[in-house]
Design an enzyme around this catalytic site. Structure first.
Site, PDB file in Angstrom:
ATOM      1  N   CYS A 119      81.902  86.815  87.711  1.00  0.00           N
ATOM      2  CA  CYS A 119      81.756  87.891  88.678  1.00  0.00           C
ATOM      3  C   CYS A 119      83.135  88.136  89.254  1.00  0.00           C
ATOM      4  O   CYS A 119      83.659  87.305  90.007  1.00  0.00           O
ATOM      5  CB  CYS A 119      80.771  87.509  89.785  1.00  0.00           C
ATOM      6  SG  CYS A 119      80.593  88.782  91.068  1.00  0.00           S
ATOM      7  N   GLU A 147      79.984  94.375  85.974  1.00  0.00           N
ATOM      8  CA  GLU A 147      80.184  93.519  84.807  1.00  0.00           C
ATOM      9  C   GLU A 147      80.635  94.412  83.666  1.00  0.00           C
ATOM     10  O   GLU A 147      80.296  95.594  83.618  1.00  0.00           O
ATOM     11  CB  GLU A 147      78.874  92.777  84.459  1.00  0.00           C
ATOM     12  CG  GLU A 147      79.068  91.428  83.824  1.00  0.00           C
ATOM     13  CD  GLU A 147      80.012  90.507  84.587  1.00  0.00           C
ATOM     14  OE1 GLU A 147      81.228  90.550  84.276  1.00  0.00           O
ATOM     15  OE2 GLU A 147      79.569  89.772  85.474  1.00  0.00           O
TER      16      GLU A 147
END
Length: 222
Positions: free
Chosen positions: A2, A104
């Protein structure tokens, strides 16, 4: 991993959502939160929760150079309890890191990567499972920093990336923040978040640069 996320929810709403008491820090809205910046985090002391700003990129207390935090933006949930950089924080200094969504990147067959934005279907803010630390320099400098735990992806994220951040279910906020929780109990937190509660869609490559920070970052790609 992340590496970018969003948080535009006002601090007052976060305080209500996470049961925070005491003064609230100034948290400017951001649609492209990047490592190295100050980020909102919920920490607990003696059963009371407070909202504070931590630097994203954990600096272990034993580190000689705080720049090590640049490589510590994420910690693997499967091994954080044993890793020297994270094990004390995992045991004693867990936190919640509020977010509205995260990005992402999916690798494309023709080359390059396509960014995706992931959020709750109901649009509500949520919290990553985080760890925090306090580093003290020889000259008296203090850095309070944090990292975000990651785990294997759920079925939604599996098509995009091989990792996803650990999202803490609201009914487990207390358990995650509780200092005396056993590792076995914490396993209930360190799981992929239910895919049916999330949605993901492609967005512009604007988000690739931390210099771009505005609502356009989360607009669906044309």
């Amino acid at each position: 991993m992340c590496g970018r996320y969003t948080l535009a929810t006002p601090a007052e709403r976060l305080a209500e959502e996470f049961g925070v008491s005491g003064p609230l820090p100034e948290i400017p809205p951001s649609y492209n939160v990047a490592p190295g910046r100050g980020v909102a985090a919920v920490v607990a002391d003696d059963g009371r929760r407070r909202l504070e700003v931590l630097r994203w990129g954990l600096v272990p207390a034993w580190a000689e150079d705080p720049s090590i935090g640049n490589r510590m933006i994420n910690a693997r949930a499967e091994s954080a309890a044993e890793k020297p950089s994270f094990r004390r924080a995992f045991r004693e200094r867990r936190c919640l890191i509020p977010a509205d969504g995260f990005y992402e990147w999916r690798r494309l067959l023709e080359g390059g990567k396509q960014p995706y934005y992931v959020r709750r279907r109901d649009g509500a803010p949520f919290a990553f499972a985080g760890l925090w630390e306090l580093w003290r320099g020889e000259g008296g400098e203090k850095i309070r920093s944090c990292t975000i735990l990651t785990t294997r992806p759920n079925r939604l994220l599996r098509e995009i990336h091989d990792r996803m951040p650990v999202i803490v279910p609201p009914d487990l906020y207390g358990l995650w923040l509780e200092g005396g929780a056993e590792r076995e109990e914490l396993e209930a937190v360190l799981r992929p978040y239910p895919e049916e509660e999330l949605e993901a869609y492609p967005v512009s490559r604007l988000v690739n640069s931390p210099a771009n920070d505005g609502p356009r970052c989360i607009e669906p790609a044309a």
